[in-house]
Write a protein that holds these residues in place. Sequence first.
Motif, PDB file in Angstrom:
ATOM      1  N   PRO A 180      34.443  24.905  40.498  1.00 33.06           N
ATOM      2  CA  PRO A 180      35.812  24.550  39.839  1.00 33.06           C
ATOM      3  C   PRO A 180      36.015  25.849  38.870  1.00 33.06           C
ATOM      4  O   PRO A 180      37.012  25.951  38.183  1.00 33.06           O
ATOM      5  CB  PRO A 180      35.586  23.321  39.078  1.00 33.06           C
ATOM      6  N   HIS A 181      34.977  26.351  38.213  1.00 29.11           N
ATOM      7  CA  HIS A 181      35.067  27.412  37.100  1.00 29.11           C
ATOM      8  C   HIS A 181      35.356  28.915  37.603  1.00 29.11           C
ATOM      9  O   HIS A 181      35.438  29.758  36.814  1.00 29.11           O
ATOM     10  CB  HIS A 181      33.737  27.449  36.298  1.00 29.11           C
ATOM     11  N   LEU A 182      35.286  29.060  38.792  1.00 24.05           N
ATOM     12  CA  LEU A 182      35.458  30.343  39.425  1.00 24.05           C
ATOM     13  C   LEU A 182      36.927  30.408  39.966  1.00 24.05           C
ATOM     14  O   LEU A 182      37.457  29.489  40.686  1.00 24.05           O
ATOM     15  CB  LEU A 182      34.419  30.715  40.389  1.00 24.05           C
ATOM     16  N   ASP A 183      37.663  31.500  40.128  1.00 22.99           N
ATOM     17  CA  ASP A 183      38.782  31.867  40.920  1.00 22.99           C
ATOM     18  C   ASP A 183      38.665  31.928  42.249  1.00 22.99           C
ATOM     19  O   ASP A 183      37.462  31.733  42.555  1.00 22.99           O
ATOM     20  CB  ASP A 183      39.548  32.870  40.074  1.00 22.99           C
ATOM     21  N   LEU A 184      39.705  32.037  43.027  1.00 22.61           N
ATOM     22  CA  LEU A 184      39.522  32.128  44.497  1.00 22.61           C
ATOM     23  C   LEU A 184      38.816  33.339  44.761  1.00 22.61           C
ATOM     24  O   LEU A 184      38.005  33.019  45.762  1.00 22.61           O
ATOM     25  CB  LEU A 184      41.072  32.050  45.184  1.00 22.61           C
ATOM     26  N   VAL A 185      38.982  34.279  44.313  1.00 20.56           N
ATOM     27  CA  VAL A 185      38.301  35.498  44.790  1.00 20.56           C
ATOM     28  C   VAL A 185      36.781  35.302  44.654  1.00 20.56           C
ATOM     29  O   VAL A 185      35.929  35.684  45.547  1.00 20.56           O
ATOM     30  CB  VAL A 185      38.769  36.594  44.208  1.00 20.56           C
ATOM     31  N   ASP A 186      36.324  34.823  43.514  1.00 17.66           N
ATOM     32  CA  ASP A 186      35.018  34.938  43.136  1.00 17.66           C
ATOM     33  C   ASP A 186      34.427  33.492  44.181  1.00 17.66           C
ATOM     34  O   ASP A 186      33.243  33.473  44.576  1.00 17.66           O
ATOM     35  CB  ASP A 186      34.667  34.547  41.847  1.00 17.66           C
ATOM     36  N   ASN A 187      35.048  32.554  44.208  1.00 19.79           N
ATOM     37  CA  ASN A 187      34.566  31.526  45.154  1.00 19.79           C
ATOM     38  C   ASN A 187      34.501  32.110  46.479  1.00 19.79           C
ATOM     39  O   ASN A 187      33.378  31.872  47.149  1.00 19.79           O
ATOM     40  CB  ASN A 187      35.725  30.247  45.132  1.00 19.79           C
ATOM     41  N   VAL A 188      35.247  32.583  47.013  1.00 18.53           N
ATOM     42  CA  VAL A 188      35.115  33.392  48.408  1.00 18.53           C
ATOM     43  C   VAL A 188      33.893  34.177  48.693  1.00 18.53           C
ATOM     44  O   VAL A 188      33.077  34.228  49.441  1.00 18.53           O
ATOM     45  CB  VAL A 188      36.602  33.981  48.935  1.00 18.53           C
TER      46      VAL A 188
END
Length: 362
Positions: A91-99
Amino acid sequence: MTKAAEIELASVTKAYGNTVAVHAISLKIPAGTYCCLLGPSGCGKTSTLRMIAGHESITSGDILLGNANVTDLPPAKRGTAMMFQSYALFPHLDLVDNVAFSLKMKGVDKDTRRAKALDMLKLMQLEPYANRHPAQLSGGQQQRVALARALITDPEALLLDEPLSALDPFLKIRMRAELKKLQTSLGISFVHVTHSQEEAMALADLIVVMNDGRIEQAAHPRTVFERPATAFVARFMGDHNVISGRVSQTENGSVTLSVPAGADFRAEGSAAETGEPIDIAIRTDHIRIGETAIEGFGFTGTVSNIEYRGSSVKLTATGAGIEEFTAILGDKVFFSNPVKVGEAIQLSWAPEDVIVLGRAGN
């Protein structure tokens, strides 16, 4: 993208103490196949998926991916990627960092992994949302992020644990189409766990029907629908009536089966012998009502329920020692000669519509 590889399970067993969840199953999933593991809760399908992924240890047997035996390899070394039912996004990461997270764990430099993550988001049509956090997305968008994160490692097979279960009915249908399109364009194998017959029929090239830790049938959806292998498959898929009894007579490849405290029915092409238990199936949409039956290919029943479904009507009857027998009739056929609950009707079918079912494990 990595080349697709065949997945093979060779006598794979999973036991938890004295409880055997998966019983020595063997299965080949050809490279580039959309495979659905289908069955009720507790049938062993998720345990099987987790063993392929390496998230569950194998009690005995082997798992091969291409020419490599991956039985004892950790998940990251297998060439598979898993998408979890909960999506498990940070939840604390944006989509780029999640992926990009799995590439970060592998020590890939920041610029390279972010560029690749953006490519994956583009593939999922999520590029405009790259800087958002998961809570700012819809359920369908979150699912696509989870897919992008799983696919960034270029797996030879993608493993999906009930990926559509959290979505509303309309989104489910849309995401089904997206998953199939994605699998076709990537050319890798998808192994997808579901308890939905409709989902498996819509998506799969190969349906593996599981029950009580065993494989009842592994075949193309049309084969599973038209030629169910066992009474369990015929009942679970929901499109066949199953009649169970014992063989009371045999003659030139034709058998007569007697239902306890009920009628006698006939089936062609069975090698069963007198006294043996036997199951036969007849498709619900092949049942005719109100016509005189050939002897052994019909019975008189009492209508117990009628459901109007728009283009079709589902009619349920009891009789001849059978508790529930279903006919699916076209709306025009039904309303040209409607019947009511409580009425006695003649139900019949053609001899060629009778399927003699096998037994699990045979």
